[in-house]
Design a protein around this motif. Sequence first.
Motif, PDB file in Angstrom:
ATOM      1  N   PHE A 303      82.088   9.583  64.149  1.00 14.51           N
ATOM      2  CA  PHE A 303      82.224   8.479  65.098  1.00 14.51           C
ATOM      3  C   PHE A 303      81.397   8.744  66.358  1.00 14.51           C
ATOM      4  N   PRO A 304      80.067   8.767  66.233  1.00 21.43           N
ATOM      5  CA  PRO A 304      79.210   9.053  67.385  1.00 21.43           C
ATOM      6  C   PRO A 304      78.908   7.823  68.233  1.00 21.43           C
ATOM      7  N   PHE A 305      79.651   6.740  68.032  1.00 23.27           N
ATOM      8  CA  PHE A 305      79.267   5.440  68.559  1.00 23.27           C
ATOM      9  C   PHE A 305      79.261   5.382  70.080  1.00 23.27           C
ATOM     10  N   PHE A 306      80.269   5.970  70.728  1.00 26.24           N
ATOM     11  CA  PHE A 306      80.292   5.938  72.193  1.00 26.24           C
ATOM     12  C   PHE A 306      79.121   6.733  72.760  1.00 26.24           C
ATOM     13  N   ASN A 307      78.799   7.846  72.152  1.00 27.43           N
ATOM     14  CA  ASN A 307      77.687   8.663  72.628  1.00 27.43           C
ATOM     15  C   ASN A 307      76.360   7.926  72.500  1.00 27.43           C
TER      16      ASN A 307
END
Length: 465
Positions: A303-307
């Motif tokens: 879940f790298p989405f915020f980064n």
Amino acid sequence: MIIDNPKERITVGTFLGIITGMFIIFLANTTNVTTNLLLYVLAFSVMFLILYEYKGNLFSPVFLYLIKFFVFYVLSAAIWISTSPSKEDNIYSLGLFYCLLALIFFYIGYRSQIGKIIGLRIHTIKGKWEKPRVIVAIVVSFLIGFISFLLLIYLNGGIINFLAYMWNRSRLIQGLGPLRNLTDFIGLSVLITLISIFTLFKKSWLAKLFFLFLIIFWIFVCLFLGGRGFLIWQLFTLLFIYNYMVKKIKITHFIIIILASFVFLNVFLEIRKNSYRIFMHKEYPEIEQSEFFDIKSFVQTNFPFFNVFISLLEKVPSQYPHYLGKTYLEAFISVIPRAIWSEKPFGVSSEVVYILYGLKFYHTKDLSVPQSGPSIKLIDEAYLNFSIFGIIIMFFIYGLLMRIYNVYLIRNKENVNGLLILSILFPFIIYYFDGSSFMNTIRLFEYLFMGLFLFLSLKWRFNRS
């Protein structure tokens, strides 16, 4: 636990929202007051809405989306903030503010009467399921998908070669997009068969055995072509059908499913990372293992989405201008096969890769060169094109679509034709729409083709009632 009273849902939602907000702040471990406040408000708001929208139905579309939002943009935000001290606090605050804004306008769109009016006006699909037609639809859809799958494997050097380069799957199917899309007809045959077992073939063991074969084969194909998330949402679609056709899935079973998904994501990630070493060497290699059940490692990997989002905020518009709709315009040409137009743009993915890493997607079939990039979500593309206004508009539209889908679901949950269409669209409305316009245009074209196939094979007709 089912809480029917709105006041009780508000009370429980407020209480658990406060606890969740405190936990997220503790997890983020940041001393910046603005970041802490925004993170707390975001965590509280999402958890409150999750509890408010839970009315005993775990497969309510908006409930599932809110859980996904919590994982993608709240839990992952807290973990990325705690493990990435190199970024400045103001960029975290800005990213959290935009995420909160996205949530607010999604829910405004969902609660607006516009979606309800449209959902009530969409025609219902009539037509009684007849065994001969249903059997033909199952067999033909399976054959379309199966033949496409065999051709895809053949054109890529066979099954072992495909397994060996799972980490470079996008390059394997480059130029073969139509074949890849047609393999999804195997999934369509799975959906038709499952619904048929609950309606036409309730007492047929042969039908159940055939369904078991189909689902095992479809899982195999999904792992080959679609990756971890793709498979999980396909399986969730089957649970969606079961939930509305047989009985509601209990919360204990739901938790078990989530935990099983967690284990699967980790195991499959390890296999894919080492696929070349496993399938291209005679001796079984020592597998490179990451911190297998470490929650921070798990979130950062899956879940790298915020980064990705805050990395984009750092570069646009300070180093690169907003695209002002360019990537949305490119989506219109996404359905043209790359085999016909080799220089077709890759859409928003290539643009974000260029902005973040200074690289450009290039056209090559050299499998020894890795090709990977960030997973682009709705918020990324909306901001890239139109900044804050893009986020407001796109998430309002998303909420609107969610309401239309939900209203149509309420009207058609006992109509097998409507439920089949809803199950086809289920992964799209929960997961895929919250992605890039380029890929979603391709998916919508595919769904239209599936709808035409069903219209002809099942002899559907439309009715306003």
